[in-house]
Design a protein around this motif. Sequence first.
Motif, mmCIF file in Angstrom:
data_model
loop_
_atom_site.group_PDB
_atom_site.id
_atom_site.type_symbol
_atom_site.label_atom_id
_atom_site.label_comp_id
_atom_site.label_asym_id
_atom_site.label_seq_id
_atom_site.Cartn_x
_atom_site.Cartn_y
_atom_site.Cartn_z
ATOM 1 N N UNK A 100 -103.144 46.419 -80.881
ATOM 2 C CA UNK A 100 -102.483 45.439 -81.481
ATOM 3 C C UNK A 100 -103.295 44.762 -82.663
ATOM 4 N N UNK A 101 -104.848 44.661 -82.826
ATOM 5 C CA UNK A 101 -105.385 44.105 -83.528
ATOM 6 C C UNK A 101 -105.894 44.994 -84.848
ATOM 7 N N UNK A 102 -105.678 46.468 -84.728
ATOM 8 C CA UNK A 102 -105.942 47.275 -85.708
ATOM 9 C C UNK A 102 -105.365 47.039 -86.842
ATOM 10 N N UNK A 103 -103.954 46.732 -87.334
ATOM 11 C CA UNK A 103 -103.722 46.439 -88.637
ATOM 12 C C UNK A 103 -104.421 45.162 -89.180
ATOM 13 N N UNK A 109 -110.456 45.113 -93.795
ATOM 14 C CA UNK A 109 -111.327 46.351 -94.556
ATOM 15 C C UNK A 109 -110.869 46.244 -96.003
ATOM 16 N N UNK A 110 -109.675 46.265 -96.059
ATOM 17 C CA UNK A 110 -109.138 46.505 -97.801
ATOM 18 C C UNK A 110 -109.543 45.245 -98.253
ATOM 19 N N UNK A 111 -109.334 44.111 -97.677
ATOM 20 C CA UNK A 111 -109.766 43.031 -98.591
ATOM 21 C C UNK A 111 -111.427 43.110 -98.657
ATOM 22 N N UNK A 174 -109.594 54.122 -91.158
ATOM 23 C CA UNK A 174 -110.989 54.444 -90.080
ATOM 24 C C UNK A 174 -110.256 54.649 -88.968
ATOM 25 N N UNK A 175 -110.908 55.353 -87.929
ATOM 26 C CA UNK A 175 -110.469 55.458 -86.669
ATOM 27 C C UNK A 175 -110.979 54.726 -85.920
#
Length: 217
Positions: A100-103, A109-111, A174-175
């Motif tokens: 649930x925390x991956x998004x 990461x994008x920021x 990323x995985x």
Amino acid sequence: MTEETPGFEEKPDVPSGATPDEAAQAASPSAEEGAAPAGDAAQNAVEAGLTAQLDQVRTALNERTLDLQRLQAEYQNYRRRVERDRITVKEIAVAQLLTELLPILDDIGRAREHGELVGGFKSVAESLETVAAKMGLQQFGKEGEPFDPTIHEALMHSYAPDVTETTCVAILQPGYRIGERTIRPARVAVAEPQPGAQPKDQAEQATDEESGGPDEG
């Protein structure tokens, strides 16, 4: 010659004037001799009965010991199953939480890539990443590594002259894994060697052969 009176048994000599107790004591040896064999037989019977009872007790003790050993083995197996199930349930719960925390981690990461991870947002993001790492979450996926369909998901495909095998040329997402368990494959863009192109090592070998071999020093 003294004649024996028929019908009378010879009795031990008893002194004249002896009391009745002394007379009975004088006659007692013959009675004890007759009672001795009967006493030995009774004692042997008692010993045989005790031996049989002892054998029965030993047999029952061995059976109870085996039952106790079986019960102990079953209990140990039960404890192992419970501990294994407990660990499995914990791993599933942790994996569900981290999934649930991956998004949110993707947004962080994008920021970071766009230089927007600053101030208080940066502190909170780094704290969240630290907690996820302590729970066993590991990120994977790098540009230039060979494509592995078990851990990579190819979203884009192209050909490139500088690759000798299917290669991850860009990491789109990323995985993540927990231990050996992959909870999300790395989403990548892959490139394959151009059709008909020789592998790099074979091309270098062919060039050496055409030029007469490598230069000699």
